[in-house]
Design a protein around this motif. Sequence first.
Motif, PDB file in Angstrom:
ATOM      1  N   ILE A   1       2.008   2.188  -3.455  1.00 32.16           N
ATOM      2  CA  ILE A   1       1.034   2.949  -4.202  1.00 32.16           C
ATOM      3  C   ILE A   1       1.089   4.330  -3.988  1.00 32.16           C
ATOM      4  CG2 ILE A   1      -1.264   2.748  -4.909  1.00 32.16           C
ATOM      5  CD1 ILE A   1      -1.312  -0.251  -4.216  1.00 32.16           C
TER       6      ILE A   1
ATOM      7  N   ARG B   1       0.932  -1.316   0.168  1.00 28.58           N
ATOM      8  CA  ARG B   1      -0.045   0.004   0.019  1.00 28.58           C
ATOM      9  C   ARG B   1       0.822   1.474   0.051  1.00 28.58           C
ATOM     10  NH1 ARG B   1      -4.480  -1.762   4.462  1.00 28.58           N
ATOM     11  NH2 ARG B   1      -5.683  -3.178   3.378  1.00 28.58           N
TER      12      ARG B   1
ATOM     13  N   LYS C   1       2.070   7.567  -6.000  1.00 28.30           N
ATOM     14  CA  LYS C   1       1.262   8.593  -6.438  1.00 28.30           C
ATOM     15  C   LYS C   1       1.605  10.023  -6.122  1.00 28.30           C
ATOM     16  CE  LYS C   1      -3.609   9.672  -5.256  1.00 28.30           C
ATOM     17  NZ  LYS C   1      -4.966   9.404  -4.540  1.00 28.30           N
TER      18      LYS C   1
END
Length: 255
Positions: free
Chosen positions: A163, A160, A167
């Motif tokens: 990601i 997670r 981003k």
Amino acid sequence: MIYLMEQFRTGITEIFPSSSEQRMVARLVALTTIISLSELLIARFFSFLIMPTEGANSSNLTFLSIIFLFIFGVLRVINYGKEYYRLNVFEKALVERGGANNFANSWRWAAAMELTSLLALCGRWLFITALLFWFSWIFGFISFLVGVLIFNIFSIQMRRQYILQKKFIDLRNDKIKVSNALKVKTRVLAGELGSLASAFGLLLLFATLIFLNADAAITPSVAFTLFIAVRMLGQMYSGFSSGLMRYVRARVYYA
């Protein structure tokens, strides 16, 4: 947990591509593991000192205390030498191949520092867990299962965090400003969430330890040693969780 191991393997080959550098890292991890095992054995030795009826007697208590203090001091010196050796490893592996991009090199240094620390924590966990089987196979088995579960949670948190950090980079490339407070908050909270999850695992270990001691399945000195071991595992899990999030951030930014 498989994802975690794959990411570590990829990180090692990227940051330390040559076999000689990887051998240096392996020696560093082994040295850190030996120090941790020695600290746990020292805790076992200390249990004999505070419970002389099970080990030492009054005639040699002073002598054993001197040995304990001497070994403890030696371990502190070795630990300092380990950190000095680690910096030398990084100097050979990173400085000599450093490029013109100082920004990327600084993040590469950060990734290398965090990666070696994480690998050392993995080695410590593996050998301490194995040593727990020697003190009590029941406690060692439960500790192993709890550890596997916690590392799986860390693996999910790592995925997670990759990601989220990617981003943030995409937003930066699109000229969209993201506050530093949000970046830090995202990383710190992810690390603390992993530490919180590991805390519940430690509660189970403490409950098991209390039950085994109450049932006379282990001696008081062994119970004391296992208590120290659980405390060490708790510190390792907490350090691993926060260090893992810092490693992800550094890895994303230097890649």
